[in-house]
Design an enzyme around this catalytic site. Structure first.
Site, PDB file in Angstrom:
ATOM      1  N   ALA A  15       0.872  -1.153   0.009  1.00  0.00           N
ATOM      2  CA  ALA A  15       0.147   0.022   0.074  1.00  0.00           C
ATOM      3  C   ALA A  15       0.872   1.311  -0.095  1.00  0.00           C
ATOM      4  O   ALA A  15       0.304   2.151   0.124  1.00  0.00           O
ATOM      5  CB  ALA A  15      -0.990   0.049   1.316  1.00  0.00           C
ATOM      6  N   GLY A  26       1.482   2.805  -5.987  1.00  0.00           N
ATOM      7  CA  GLY A  26       0.484   2.728  -6.976  1.00  0.00           C
ATOM      8  C   GLY A  26      -0.869   2.719  -6.629  1.00  0.00           C
ATOM      9  O   GLY A  26      -1.426   3.535  -5.953  1.00  0.00           O
ATOM     10  N   ILE A  27      -1.593   1.561  -6.972  1.00  0.00           N
ATOM     11  CA  ILE A  27      -3.130   1.272  -6.813  1.00  0.00           C
ATOM     12  C   ILE A  27      -3.444   1.188  -4.928  1.00  0.00           C
ATOM     13  O   ILE A  27      -4.430   1.701  -4.884  1.00  0.00           O
ATOM     14  CB  ILE A  27      -3.428  -0.015  -7.626  1.00  0.00           C
ATOM     15  CG1 ILE A  27      -3.009   0.138  -8.887  1.00  0.00           C
ATOM     16  CG2 ILE A  27      -5.158  -0.314  -7.135  1.00  0.00           C
ATOM     17  CD1 ILE A  27      -3.255  -1.058  -9.779  1.00  0.00           C
ATOM     18  N   GLY A  28      -2.403   0.402  -4.275  1.00  0.00           N
ATOM     19  CA  GLY A  28      -2.676   0.311  -3.147  1.00  0.00           C
ATOM     20  C   GLY A  28      -2.761   1.567  -2.476  1.00  0.00           C
ATOM     21  O   GLY A  28      -3.663   1.966  -1.539  1.00  0.00           O
ATOM     22  N   SER A  52      -5.438  -9.903 -12.917  1.00  0.00           N
ATOM     23  CA  SER A  52      -5.039  -9.141 -14.203  1.00  0.00           C
ATOM     24  C   SER A  52      -5.578  -9.849 -15.263  1.00  0.00           C
ATOM     25  O   SER A  52      -5.987 -11.016 -15.514  1.00  0.00           O
ATOM     26  CB  SER A  52      -3.610  -9.225 -14.202  1.00  0.00           C
ATOM     27  OG  SER A  52      -3.443  -8.652 -15.742  1.00  0.00           O
ATOM     28  N   TYR A  91       4.480 -14.128 -15.045  1.00  0.00           N
ATOM     29  CA  TYR A  91       3.509 -12.994 -14.380  1.00  0.00           C
ATOM     30  C   TYR A  91       2.065 -13.221 -14.486  1.00  0.00           C
ATOM     31  O   TYR A  91       1.260 -13.513 -13.605  1.00  0.00           O
ATOM     32  CB  TYR A  91       3.655 -11.701 -15.072  1.00  0.00           C
ATOM     33  CG  TYR A  91       2.944 -10.738 -14.388  1.00  0.00           C
ATOM     34  CD1 TYR A  91       2.873 -10.111 -13.104  1.00  0.00           C
ATOM     35  CD2 TYR A  91       1.520 -10.171 -15.267  1.00  0.00           C
ATOM     36  CE1 TYR A  91       1.980  -9.233 -12.507  1.00  0.00           C
ATOM     37  CE2 TYR A  91       0.881  -9.085 -14.799  1.00  0.00           C
ATOM     38  CZ  TYR A  91       1.085  -8.766 -13.579  1.00  0.00           C
ATOM     39  OH  TYR A  91       0.145  -7.854 -13.072  1.00  0.00           O
TER      40      TYR A  91
HETATM   41  N1  LIG Z   1      -0.441  -1.645 -12.770  1.00  0.00           N
HETATM   42  C1  LIG Z   1      -1.260  -2.250 -13.904  1.00  0.00           C
HETATM   43  O1  LIG Z   1      -1.265  -1.997 -15.030  1.00  0.00           O
HETATM   44  C2  LIG Z   1      -1.784  -3.748 -13.180  1.00  0.00           C
HETATM   45  C3  LIG Z   1      -2.395  -4.297 -14.248  1.00  0.00           C
HETATM   46  C4  LIG Z   1      -3.027  -5.671 -13.653  1.00  0.00           C
HETATM   47  C5  LIG Z   1      -2.686  -5.913 -12.445  1.00  0.00           C
HETATM   48  N2  LIG Z   1      -1.972  -5.153 -11.585  1.00  0.00           N
HETATM   49  C6  LIG Z   1      -1.822  -5.733 -10.187  1.00  0.00           C
HETATM   50  O2  LIG Z   1      -2.006  -4.691  -9.528  1.00  0.00           O
HETATM   51  C7  LIG Z   1      -1.487  -4.743  -8.154  1.00  0.00           C
HETATM   52  C8  LIG Z   1      -0.831  -3.569  -7.650  1.00  0.00           C
HETATM   53  O3  LIG Z   1       0.132  -3.056  -8.658  1.00  0.00           O
HETATM   54  P1  LIG Z   1       0.531  -1.639  -9.050  1.00  0.00           P
HETATM   55  O4  LIG Z   1       0.486  -1.281 -10.487  1.00  0.00           O
HETATM   56  O5  LIG Z   1       0.234  -0.804  -7.871  1.00  0.00           O
HETATM   57  O6  LIG Z   1       1.991  -1.742  -8.855  1.00  0.00           O
HETATM   58  P2  LIG Z   1       3.246  -0.967  -7.782  1.00  0.00           P
HETATM   59  O7  LIG Z   1       2.979   0.504  -7.991  1.00  0.00           O
HETATM   60  O8  LIG Z   1       4.683  -1.463  -8.333  1.00  0.00           O
HETATM   61  O9  LIG Z   1       2.859  -1.366  -6.327  1.00  0.00           O
HETATM   62  C9  LIG Z   1       3.115  -2.767  -6.003  1.00  0.00           C
HETATM   63  C10 LIG Z   1       3.148  -2.871  -4.551  1.00  0.00           C
HETATM   64  O10 LIG Z   1       3.444  -4.039  -4.187  1.00  0.00           O
HETATM   65  C11 LIG Z   1       4.668  -4.019  -3.279  1.00  0.00           C
HETATM   66  N3  LIG Z   1       5.668  -5.406  -3.241  1.00  0.00           N
HETATM   67  C12 LIG Z   1       6.437  -6.014  -4.295  1.00  0.00           C
HETATM   68  N4  LIG Z   1       7.108  -6.867  -3.860  1.00  0.00           N
HETATM   69  C13 LIG Z   1       6.680  -6.915  -2.572  1.00  0.00           C
HETATM   70  C14 LIG Z   1       7.000  -7.791  -1.503  1.00  0.00           C
HETATM   71  N5  LIG Z   1       7.811  -9.062  -1.724  1.00  0.00           N
HETATM   72  N6  LIG Z   1       6.573  -7.760  -0.216  1.00  0.00           N
HETATM   73  C15 LIG Z   1       5.504  -6.995  -0.129  1.00  0.00           C
HETATM   74  N7  LIG Z   1       5.292  -6.004  -1.217  1.00  0.00           N
HETATM   75  C16 LIG Z   1       5.764  -5.969  -2.329  1.00  0.00           C
HETATM   76  C17 LIG Z   1       5.505  -3.085  -3.759  1.00  0.00           C
HETATM   77  O11 LIG Z   1       6.504  -2.270  -2.606  1.00  0.00           O
HETATM   78  P3  LIG Z   1       7.801  -1.529  -2.988  1.00  0.00           P
HETATM   79  O12 LIG Z   1       7.291  -0.041  -3.187  1.00  0.00           O
HETATM   80  O13 LIG Z   1       8.730  -1.955  -1.743  1.00  0.00           O
HETATM   81  O14 LIG Z   1       8.429  -2.148  -4.185  1.00  0.00           O
HETATM   82  C18 LIG Z   1       4.475  -1.785  -3.941  1.00  0.00           C
HETATM   83  O15 LIG Z   1       3.970  -1.332  -2.738  1.00  0.00           O
HETATM   84  C19 LIG Z   1      -0.505  -5.981  -8.384  1.00  0.00           C
HETATM   85  O16 LIG Z   1      -0.856  -7.334  -7.849  1.00  0.00           O
HETATM   86  C20 LIG Z   1      -0.480  -6.136 -10.020  1.00  0.00           C
HETATM   87  O17 LIG Z   1       0.048  -7.377 -10.403  1.00  0.00           O
HETATM   88  C21 LIG Z   1      -1.375  -3.995 -11.845  1.00  0.00           C
END
Ligand SMILES: NC(=O)c1ccc[n+]([C@@H]2O[C@H](COP(=O)([O-])OP(=O)(O)OC[C@H]3O[C@@H](n4cnc5c(N)ncnc54)[C@H](OP(=O)(O)O)[C@@H]3O)[C@@H](O)[C@H]2O)c1
Length: 277
Positions: A10, A13-15, A137, A164
């Site tokens: 959280a 990004g989305i979180g 996704s 992925y």
């Molecule tokens: N963005 C898209 O287009 C998209 C599309 C489809 C699905 N999704 C899904 O949406 C979700 C959120 O993605 P987002 O786009 O918001 O990505 P993001 O901005 O990269 O955020 C991802 C979050 O996950 C955390 N994370 C990564 N590895 C981790 C670990 N080992 N333990 C705990 N936390 C960890 C990151 O922490 P750090 O900041 O420390 O790295 C960050 O807080 C993901 O599950 C992704 O697969 C995203």
């Protein structure tokens, strides 16, 4: 009434955007993040954004023992959780391994969340209406369940996107399986595709690939609004085993609907994490 919402990943990004919308509405959010500095920054940002309580728990999904410790902290510190949003995730360009030797997408995006959810289910059962939301996704269409590829060592001919996509299929199969298990209880399980979102997820993509992704990007506020709706609205109260999608129609693959495949994945996962349960 204020709800307690626990969100993994959280701090970005989305979180982060979802947490912001929730604190603006006065809800209590618990940010489960791996990096304490980034988590603290997110907390301060959120405290400026709204009146809801913001707590932190350190969660590294890269290690099953750390996931277990983090879940124990949550079990110790909270009496109930209304909503669990399994959001953290990554895309790894290279074949990489978790602390336990699992391929990174499988280990972080799916198996860590499997253990986390199984350990926290009792807290969701303590609230009148518990809701679990899994970030899947559209990429799940390109995924498959190949147990021989769960381990990083045995993962021959690694390709990023199918890997992925498989973790996102695993998220969806788990959501659907939990929904069937939880039928008739006070807890629901649903999944979503957030759209192609402008976040840090694509940080590892080569420039030319990112150029194409960039054309479709939507802001994190779009999926965040949908997540808040799924988490809190009356319209989602009785929905269980559903898949929502932002930006594209909510179509799911035949594999994601395969009940036996979901049961097989669930059973295999249970064997892999049972020592931590
Ligand atoms: N963005 C898209 O287009 C998209 C599309 C489809 C699905 N999704 C899904 O949406 C979700 C959120 O993605 P987002 O786009 O918001 O990505 P993001 O901005 O990269 O955020 C991802 C979050 O996950 C955390 N994370 C990564 N590895 C981790 C670990 N080992 N333990 C705990 N936390 C960890 C990151 O922490 P750090 O900041 O420390 O790295 C960050 O807080 C993901 O599950 C992704 O697969 C995203």
């Amino acid at each position: 009434m204020s709800k307690t919402v626990l969100i993994t990943g959280a701090n970005a990004g989305i979180g982060l955007k979802t947490a912001e919308l929730l604190v603006q509405q006065g809800h209590h959010v618990i940010l489960a993040c791996r990096n304490p500095e980034k988590a603290e920054q997110a907390k301060q940002q959120l405290q400026r954004a709204g009146s809801g309580q913001v707590d932190l728990v350190q969660l590294d999904l890269n290690s099953l023992s750390k996931v277990s410790e983090a879940a124990e902290q949550v079990l110790k510190n909270y009496d109930q959780i209304d909503v669990l949003i399994n959001n953290a995730g990554l895309i790894s360009q290279q074949l990489d391994s978790t602390e336990d030797g699992y391929e990174k997408h499988f280990g972080v995006n799916y198996l860590g969340h499997y253990l986390w959810t199984m350990k926290l289910l009792p807290l969701l059962k303590k609230t009148p209406e518990g809701r679990i939301i899994h970030l899947s996704s559209i990429a799940h269409w390109g995924g498959s369940i190949q147990p021989e590829k769960f381990s990083a060592v045995n993962n021959k001919r690694y390709i990023m996107f199918p890997s992925y996509g498989s973790s996102k299929l695993q998220n969806l199969l788990f959501s659907n399986h939990l929904a069937r298990q939880l039928k008739g209880s006070t807890v629901t399980s649903n999944a979503m595709h957030p759209g192609v979102v402008d976040s840090e997820l694509y940080r590892q993509l080569p420039k030319f690939q990112y150029m194409f992704v960039k054309l479709a990007l939507i802001p994190p506020s779009k999926p965040a609004e949908k997540l808040v709706q799924m988490a809190l609205s009356d319209s989602w109260k009785n929905k269980n085993g559903e898949y929502a999608s932002v930006q594209t129609p909510a179509l799911t693959s035949a594999k994601s609907k395969d009940v036996q495949l979901a049961q097989k994945l669930y059973d295999l996962s249970y064997e892999l994490v049972k020592e931590y349960l």
